[in-house]
Every structure is written in structure tokens, then in C-alpha cells.
Design an enzyme around this catalytic site. Structure first.
Site, mmCIF file in Angstrom:
data_model
loop_
_atom_site.group_PDB
_atom_site.id
_atom_site.type_symbol
_atom_site.label_atom_id
_atom_site.label_comp_id
_atom_site.label_asym_id
_atom_site.label_seq_id
_atom_site.Cartn_x
_atom_site.Cartn_y
_atom_site.Cartn_z
ATOM 1 N N GLU A 127 0.884 -1.182 0.000
ATOM 2 C CA GLU A 127 0.000 0.000 0.000
ATOM 3 C C GLU A 127 0.910 1.215 0.000
ATOM 4 O O GLU A 127 1.689 1.410 0.927
ATOM 5 C CB GLU A 127 -0.917 -0.044 1.223
ATOM 6 N N CYS B 228 -2.029 8.870 2.938
ATOM 7 C CA CYS B 228 -1.811 8.407 1.557
ATOM 8 C C CYS B 228 -3.056 8.591 0.697
ATOM 9 O O CYS B 228 -2.950 8.753 -0.511
ATOM 10 C CB CYS B 228 -1.323 6.968 1.536
#
Ligand code: ADP
Length: 471
Positions: free
Chosen positions: A244, A278
Site C-alpha cells: 500500500e 496516503c
């Protein structure tokens, strides 16, 4: 926390007398803790412990796993105040938000797995075959500093639930909540060796973890650069990976949307955790004829984000987590000015009254040009790009025009239209008209944002191999 000078290996707190890493308070720059800069030997011992524990834990009963996770959940609740304050100091997220997100979300996620596990199909029938889902093996978990406990929990809870054993290497900048977690797990019935914690640098202990043949999977959250190194290392040994990584997510405001609500929602999302998220919506796409109005609304929204000490209840915008991150973000703001985008709010100077600590002004650029570095690269700070578009097709093209694809948003008065546009975005999740965050929904990226999914059943399946018995 009494164990910050140690590693947790094979159910024991193991002393470390070598070099250490300084942990800084984001709001002041002071050193508040020191943790081991462990060597490769410590990592190898932890991997050996996880490897030895795998045979038994992979055969443990579901009841045994559920019991441990219930004990973990209770411990996370009990130590929530300490977790929130620790992460608030390390990362800079204002204390109220840190309480809800940095401390609250790990307990919530653990609970979702506790609810799911009793009914999860670890085997199913397919014609004359019994299909079994078996734990993948020893898992190396490597995590970043921005949501330091949340990202650890998203990995170790489903890994342990699947019957895997784990070695965790937490982020250097914000390692303390991982120690709280290890202390909680030490007090549960988890057998020794199932969970191990080794503190240290990515290039040394992280490198050993991603390359060791006994490690069968690496679950990573962090930069796209490190994710690439992990993918290369995994290819040599056919390890499974879940990555990720970065994002440059677009918030697409369609012409019929409630502009004020959409801008407010986008700015709040972009500035969450000072932009150190993010999934942050860092590109706001607006109809060209409403660009100036959108910039005014964004400026007003940014002005409400009072900067200051994250431990104070009135603070809405904390500092960044490190001096390095602050300098990187300031360089991007200078780059935005050099590239000729319109500086609408903020700028490269520190906010007034915030001379100590790692503060950056909430900054908005208007008329940002698609394809420019400011528009393409992940900044990981409180910087919003406002991008004018001509029509819906143009908006979709710009939204999909980066190498990333982690998150996104679409705003429209017409729910069906919003959903149609959302379905064209090449990204792992889209918030339609400010839809709620869902801890059961899959989370992960397209393209350079990642491989694999976390959360819910998708997060558990990452840690399972498939075996079919033909009967
Ligand atoms: P960030 O920019 O968010 O710090 P990084 O990818 O540098 O992102 O760091 C995320 C995690 O990856 C940290 O725990 C870090 O120590 C680890 N890491 C960094 N470099 C390596 C590497 N070469 N091998 C393994 N892990 C690494």
C-alpha cells in the site's frame, strides 16, 4: 512503556545495547524517546522464532485466535489514551483527531475481524473438491509513521487471524505505539514467537526481513520507492506481497455540485493529519468557470485550520512528523511557485507563532497545470492543488492522469451521475458526495499505489493460500 530500549522476540523482551534511533516530538523537535537501531542478527532471531511458531499456530483453533484478538481489543481500549497522546506527539495529529483515529481505529478494525471470524469460510465445497484456505506462513510487516498503529493493526490482526506468524518492523519516526501493542500482546494468550517486534532502520533490519527465505509474505505500507524494492526482492524468492503506497487522489467537483460543501469536504480531507495521509484528496478538480470561486472557498476553509501544538484542544492543524518531511514539503511549495501555479493561500514560511517543531502553512495553489510536477508527485503535506477542467471527460482524464490510484471523490447533485463518474476513476476507492469511511470495505490501490487489499474479508484473504482436495 518500559521496553523501548528492547526488541520483542519469541515472547521475551530482549535487551539491546547497540546504537539507537531518536524519536522526536513533532510540535517541539525535542527528543522524547530512543529505540534500538537493531542489527541483522536480531531480525534473523525474530524470523527464526516466527518460523518455529508457525507449525503450531497455523493449526490453532478459531476459538484460540478469537480469544487472543478479544484480549488485544480490550488492551487497545484500555490504553487508548496513552496511544492517542503518543501518536499525537510523534506524528503531530491534533489530540482530538488522534483519539478518534490513531487510537480508535485500531480497536474498531480489531472488532471487525472479531465479528467476521466465526463465520469466515476457511473451507468450502466445490464439486468433488474441498477448497481449504491455509495461512501463508511467516509474514514480514513493514509500516510507516503517518498512522503508525493503525497500519500495524491492519496487517497483524488478519495475519494472526489467518494462522500466520509475524515479524513487525515499525517506522523509525513513530515506533512507540508498536511497543504498546507488543506489551498488550505480551499480556495475552498468544503463544511465544507468533508476534515479534524488531526496531531499526529499513536498509538494515527491513532489508533482512524482505529478503529472508523463511518469510513467505511481506505486507508493506510506505513509499512507492520502498514498495518497488520489496517487489524486486520478493520476485527473487516468489514471496507474496501486499503493498500500500502513495497517492495523488482527485476530488472531482461536477458543475451541478454544491460547491461550498464539496470544497469544504475536500479541504478537510486534504489537510487531515497535516496532509500526511496516503489517501488525501490533494487535487481538487473544478469547472473552469468556477475556479476562482472554488479558490476563495478553499482559502476560507484553510484559514479556519488553526495551526499549533497538537496537544492543545483548539489546534486544527498540527506539525509534520519530522524535519525531513517539513523540508520536503517546503521544497514542493517553492517548486509550485517556480512552476508558475497561482499561490492562493499559505506559502513556504512557517506559520506565525510556530517557530519550534515541524510546521508548514496550509497551502493552496490555483490554476495548477495537469502534468506539472506539483500536480503529479505525492507531497505528503498540507498542500492542495486546484485544477480547472473544461467538461466531464476532461475531468475524468485529469483525475486518471497520474501513476497513482489510491482514493478519490466525486461530488454532484445527481447521485447517479456521480456514481457513473466514480466508476470511471482508476482508483481503489471513491467517496461519492462525502460518503462515510467504511472499515469493512476493501482498501488499496491501482497502478503505483499498490498491490492487494486491506480491511474486511479482502484483508484476511491476503494472508491465505488456497489448497484444494479432490475427493
Ligand atoms: P516514508 O517515506 O513513508 O517513510 P518509507 O518507504 O521510506 O516511507 O518507509 C516505510 C517503511 O519502510 C519504514 O518502516 C522504513 O523503515 C521501511 N523501509 C525503508 N527502506 C527500506 C528497505 N530498503 N527495505 C525494507 N524496508 C524499508
Amino acid at each position: 512503556m518500559n521496553n523501548l530500549s528492547k526488541n520483542y522476540i519469541n515472547g521475551e523482551w530482549v535487551n539491546w545495547s547497540g546504537p539507537t534511533l531518536d524519536v522526536h516530538e513533532a510540535g517541539t523537535g525535542d527528543v522524547i524517546a530512543k529505540v534500538p537501531a537493531s542489527g541483522r542478527d536480531e531480525m534473523e532471531q525474530a524470523i527464526a522464532a516466527a518460523d518455529a511458531a508457525f507449525a503450531d499456530w497455523s493449526e490453532s483453533s478459531l476459538d484460540q485466535r478469537i480469544k487472543v484478538l478479544e484480549q488485544l481489543h480490550a488492551g487497545l481500549k484500555e490504553r487508548a489514551g496513552e496511544i492517542a497522546e503518543t501518536v499525537c506527539r510523534e506524528v503531530g495529529m491534533p489530540i482530538k483527531l488522534a483519539t478518534g483515529i490513531q487510537a480508535g481505529l485500531p480497536a474498531t478494525i480489531t472488532k471487525t475481524y472479531l465479528k467476521m471470524l466465526p463465520d469466515f469460510p476457511f473451507s468450502e465445497q466445490c464439486g468433488n473438491s474441498e477448497v481449504q484456505y491455509a495461512p501463508v506462513g511467516v509474514v514480514g510487516c513493514i509500516t510507516p509513521w503517518n498512522y503508525p498503529l493503525h497500519q500495524v493493526i491492519l496487517k497483524i490482526v488478519p495475519a494472526i487471524a489467518a494462522g500466520c506468524t509475524v515479524v513487525l518492523k515499525p517506522a523509525e519516526i513513530a515506533p512507540q505505539s508498536a511497543y504498546i501493542l507488543a506489551e498488550i500482546l505480551d499480556g495475552t494468550d498468544l503463544p511465544k514467537g507468533v508476534f515479534n517486534l524488531v526496531s531499526g532502520e529499513g536498509q538494515t533490519v527491513g532489508d533482512t526481513l524482505i529478503k529472508h527465505p523463511a518469510v513467505r509474505m511481506v505486507s508493506f505500507t510506505g513509499s512507492t520507492r520502498t514498495g518497488g524494492l520489496i517487489a524486486h526482492a520478493a520476485a527473487d524468492d516468489f514471496k507474496r506481497i501486499a503493498l500500500e503506497m502513495g497517492g495523488k487522489s482527485a476530488s472531482v467537483i461536477l458543475p451541478d455540485a454544491d460547491l461550498a460543501a464539496a470544497v469544504k469536504g475536500t479541504v478537510n480531507n486534504c489537510l487531515l493529519n497535516s496532509g500526511q495521509t496516503c489517501t488525501a484528496l490533494t487535487r481538487m478538480l473544478v469547472p473552469a468557470d468556477r475556479h476562482d470561486e472554488a479558490c476563495e472557498l478553499a482559502t476560507a476553509a484553510v484559514a479556519r485550520m488553526t495551526p499549533g501544538n497538537p496537544l492543545e484542544a483548539t489546534t486544527r492543524l498540527g506539525p509534520l512528523a519530522s524535519a525531513q518531511q517539513r523540508d520536503k514539503v517546503i521544497d514542493y511549495i517553492k517548486l509550485g511557485i517556480e512552476e508558475g501555479h497561482t499561490l492562493v493561500a499559505g506559502g513556504p514560511e512557517a506559520p506565525e507563532g510556530c517557530d519550534k517543531g515541524y510546521f508548514v502553512k496550509a497551502t493552496v495553489f490555483g490554476n495548477v497545470k495537469p502534468g506539472s510536477r506539483l500536480e503529479q508527485e505525492e507531497i505528503f503535506g498540507p498542500v492542495l492543488c486546484v485544477i480547472p477542467y473544461q467538461d466531464e471527460a476532461d475531468a475524468i482524464r485529469i483525475a486518471n492522469g497520474t501513476q497513482y490510484g489510491l482514493s478519490g471523490a466525486v461530488w454532484s447533485a445527481d447521485a447517479d451521475r456521480a456514481k457513473k463518474v466514480a466508476s470511471k476513476l482508476r482508483t481503489g476507492q471513491v467517496f461519492v458526495n462525502g460518503g462515510d469511511f467504511n472499515p469493512l470495505a476493501p482498501f488499496g490501490g491501482f497502478g503505483h499505489s499498490g498491490i492487494g487489499r486491506e480491511f474486511g474479508k479482502w484483508g484476511l484473504e491476503e494472508f491465505l493460500e488456497v489448497r484444494s482436495l479432490q475427493l
